[in-house]
Design a protein around this motif. Sequence first.
Motif, PDB file in Angstrom:
ATOM      1  N   GLU A 174     -19.229 -48.501 -22.290  1.00  0.00           N
ATOM      2  CA  GLU A 174     -20.048 -48.760 -21.111  1.00  0.00           C
ATOM      3  C   GLU A 174     -20.893 -47.544 -20.744  1.00  0.00           C
ATOM      4  OE1 GLU A 174     -17.525 -50.244 -18.004  1.00  0.00           O
ATOM      5  OE2 GLU A 174     -17.734 -52.294 -18.755  1.00  0.00           O
ATOM      6  N   GLN A 175     -20.354 -46.342 -20.933  1.00  0.00           N
ATOM      7  CA  GLN A 175     -21.131 -45.128 -20.676  1.00  0.00           C
ATOM      8  C   GLN A 175     -22.322 -45.061 -21.617  1.00  0.00           C
ATOM      9  OE1 GLN A 175     -20.745 -42.602 -18.218  1.00  0.00           O
ATOM     10  NE2 GLN A 175     -22.805 -42.198 -18.969  1.00  0.00           N
ATOM     11  N   ALA A 176     -22.108 -45.372 -22.880  1.00  0.00           N
ATOM     12  CA  ALA A 176     -23.193 -45.365 -23.851  1.00  0.00           C
ATOM     13  C   ALA A 176     -24.250 -46.413 -23.492  1.00  0.00           C
ATOM     14  CB  ALA A 176     -22.652 -45.617 -25.256  1.00  0.00           C
ATOM     15  N   ARG A 177     -23.811 -47.587 -23.038  1.00  0.00           N
ATOM     16  CA  ARG A 177     -24.749 -48.639 -22.623  1.00  0.00           C
ATOM     17  C   ARG A 177     -25.558 -48.186 -21.411  1.00  0.00           C
ATOM     18  NH1 ARG A 177     -28.221 -52.224 -24.019  1.00  0.00           N
ATOM     19  NH2 ARG A 177     -28.397 -53.976 -22.617  1.00  0.00           N
ATOM     20  N   ALA A 178     -24.891 -47.598 -20.426  1.00  0.00           N
ATOM     21  CA  ALA A 178     -25.585 -47.098 -19.242  1.00  0.00           C
ATOM     22  C   ALA A 178     -26.594 -46.014 -19.615  1.00  0.00           C
ATOM     23  CB  ALA A 178     -24.579 -46.565 -18.216  1.00  0.00           C
ATOM     24  N   ASP A 179     -26.210 -45.103 -20.508  1.00  0.00           N
ATOM     25  CA  ASP A 179     -27.120 -44.052 -20.965  1.00  0.00           C
ATOM     26  C   ASP A 179     -28.347 -44.648 -21.646  1.00  0.00           C
ATOM     27  OD1 ASP A 179     -25.484 -41.997 -20.012  1.00  0.00           O
ATOM     28  OD2 ASP A 179     -24.500 -41.698 -21.956  1.00  0.00           O
ATOM     29  N   ALA A 180     -28.142 -45.655 -22.484  1.00  0.00           N
ATOM     30  CA  ALA A 180     -29.254 -46.287 -23.203  1.00  0.00           C
ATOM     31  C   ALA A 180     -30.187 -47.008 -22.243  1.00  0.00           C
ATOM     32  CB  ALA A 180     -28.721 -47.247 -24.261  1.00  0.00           C
ATOM     33  N   LEU A 181     -29.626 -47.742 -21.291  1.00  0.00           N
ATOM     34  CA  LEU A 181     -30.446 -48.469 -20.316  1.00  0.00           C
ATOM     35  C   LEU A 181     -31.249 -47.506 -19.452  1.00  0.00           C
ATOM     36  CD1 LEU A 181     -27.826 -51.158 -19.272  1.00  0.00           C
ATOM     37  CD2 LEU A 181     -29.940 -51.591 -20.557  1.00  0.00           C
ATOM     38  N   THR A 187     -42.615 -52.297 -18.737  1.00  0.00           N
ATOM     39  CA  THR A 187     -42.725 -53.457 -19.613  1.00  0.00           C
ATOM     40  C   THR A 187     -41.640 -54.460 -19.217  1.00  0.00           C
ATOM     41  OG1 THR A 187     -41.180 -52.600 -21.245  1.00  0.00           O
ATOM     42  CG2 THR A 187     -43.523 -52.008 -21.532  1.00  0.00           C
ATOM     43  N   ARG A 188     -41.742 -55.662 -19.727  1.00  0.00           N
ATOM     44  CA  ARG A 188     -40.714 -56.666 -19.450  1.00  0.00           C
ATOM     45  C   ARG A 188     -39.347 -56.175 -19.935  1.00  0.00           C
ATOM     46  NH1 ARG A 188     -40.108 -62.058 -18.234  1.00  0.00           N
ATOM     47  NH2 ARG A 188     -38.327 -63.091 -19.212  1.00  0.00           N
ATOM     48  N   GLU A 189     -39.317 -55.541 -21.111  1.00  0.00           N
ATOM     49  CA  GLU A 189     -38.063 -55.050 -21.660  1.00  0.00           C
ATOM     50  C   GLU A 189     -37.461 -53.958 -20.771  1.00  0.00           C
ATOM     51  OE1 GLU A 189     -40.940 -55.333 -23.488  1.00  0.00           O
ATOM     52  OE2 GLU A 189     -40.351 -57.214 -24.468  1.00  0.00           O
ATOM     53  N   GLN A 190     -38.296 -53.083 -20.237  1.00  0.00           N
ATOM     54  CA  GLN A 190     -37.806 -52.045 -19.339  1.00  0.00           C
ATOM     55  C   GLN A 190     -37.291 -52.649 -18.029  1.00  0.00           C
ATOM     56  OE1 GLN A 190     -41.475 -49.760 -19.461  1.00  0.00           O
ATOM     57  NE2 GLN A 190     -40.277 -47.956 -20.077  1.00  0.00           N
ATOM     58  N   ALA A 191     -37.996 -53.647 -17.526  1.00  0.00           N
ATOM     59  CA  ALA A 191     -37.536 -54.313 -16.300  1.00  0.00           C
ATOM     60  C   ALA A 191     -36.168 -54.941 -16.529  1.00  0.00           C
ATOM     61  CB  ALA A 191     -38.548 -55.356 -15.844  1.00  0.00           C
ATOM     62  N   ARG A 192     -35.990 -55.569 -17.674  1.00  0.00           N
ATOM     63  CA  ARG A 192     -34.690 -56.163 -18.006  1.00  0.00           C
ATOM     64  C   ARG A 192     -33.616 -55.067 -18.082  1.00  0.00           C
ATOM     65  NH1 ARG A 192     -32.302 -61.355 -19.082  1.00  0.00           N
ATOM     66  NH2 ARG A 192     -30.262 -60.797 -19.861  1.00  0.00           N
ATOM     67  N   ALA A 193     -33.951 -53.942 -18.711  1.00  0.00           N
ATOM     68  CA  ALA A 193     -33.012 -52.826 -18.790  1.00  0.00           C
ATOM     69  C   ALA A 193     -32.652 -52.331 -17.388  1.00  0.00           C
ATOM     70  CB  ALA A 193     -33.598 -51.685 -19.622  1.00  0.00           C
ATOM     71  N   GLY A 194     -33.637 -52.263 -16.504  1.00  0.00           N
ATOM     72  CA  GLY A 194     -33.383 -51.839 -15.131  1.00  0.00           C
ATOM     73  C   GLY A 194     -32.476 -52.796 -14.376  1.00  0.00           C
ATOM     74  N   MET A 195     -32.651 -54.083 -14.624  1.00  0.00           N
ATOM     75  CA  MET A 195     -31.786 -55.076 -13.996  1.00  0.00           C
ATOM     76  C   MET A 195     -30.348 -54.944 -14.521  1.00  0.00           C
ATOM     77  SD  MET A 195     -33.457 -56.751 -11.729  1.00  0.00           S
ATOM     78  CE  MET A 195     -32.285 -58.076 -11.480  1.00  0.00           C
ATOM     79  N   LEU A 212     -28.984 -52.292 -15.798  1.00  0.00           N
ATOM     80  CA  LEU A 212     -28.432 -51.030 -15.319  1.00  0.00           C
ATOM     81  C   LEU A 212     -27.988 -51.159 -13.860  1.00  0.00           C
ATOM     82  CD1 LEU A 212     -27.810 -48.081 -15.974  1.00  0.00           C
ATOM     83  CD2 LEU A 212     -30.148 -47.530 -15.251  1.00  0.00           C
ATOM     84  N   ALA A 213     -28.771 -51.813 -13.025  1.00  0.00           N
ATOM     85  CA  ALA A 213     -28.383 -52.016 -11.626  1.00  0.00           C
ATOM     86  C   ALA A 213     -27.099 -52.829 -11.540  1.00  0.00           C
ATOM     87  CB  ALA A 213     -29.510 -52.699 -10.859  1.00  0.00           C
ATOM     88  N   GLU A 214     -26.957 -53.832 -12.389  1.00  0.00           N
ATOM     89  CA  GLU A 214     -25.711 -54.604 -12.420  1.00  0.00           C
ATOM     90  C   GLU A 214     -24.530 -53.721 -12.819  1.00  0.00           C
ATOM     91  OE1 GLU A 214     -26.763 -59.250 -13.410  1.00  0.00           O
ATOM     92  OE2 GLU A 214     -26.048 -57.982 -15.031  1.00  0.00           O
ATOM     93  N   LEU A 215     -24.703 -52.971 -13.891  1.00  0.00           N
ATOM     94  CA  LEU A 215     -23.631 -52.131 -14.409  1.00  0.00           C
ATOM     95  C   LEU A 215     -23.211 -51.070 -13.392  1.00  0.00           C
ATOM     96  CD1 LEU A 215     -21.832 -51.339 -16.828  1.00  0.00           C
ATOM     97  CD2 LEU A 215     -23.713 -49.917 -17.626  1.00  0.00           C
TER      98      LEU A 215
END
Length: 97
Positions: A64-71, A39-47, A49-52
């Motif tokens: 940041e670990q919690a954010r990475a886990d969520a993404l 989905t668009r939301e998942q694609a955004r999450a993937g982007m 996550l790649a940045e992080l």
Amino acid sequence: MTIYANSRSMTSSATVEWAWRAGRTEPAWRLSWLPNRLTREQARAGMELAELLGRSNPVSDNQEQARADALAGALGLTVQAALSVLHQRMHDRHPRD
């Protein structure tokens, strides 16, 4: 870090990975580093996550670990699995001679 998004693509100021709209109906998005449609939301999450994970010190604190886990979770991955895929892509782009 900034993600630039429009109705057809997403790029980043911090990573060479990208996302694009591959169809008209959801899930319609693809990430350069994952094979499945998203989905668009998942694609955004993937982007995000790649940045992080692409930073020199990707996860420097619990927040940041919690954010990475969520993404990663939004993509059905673990952070370790995402790191593995992104590391392999980096290696493929810049193989050692």
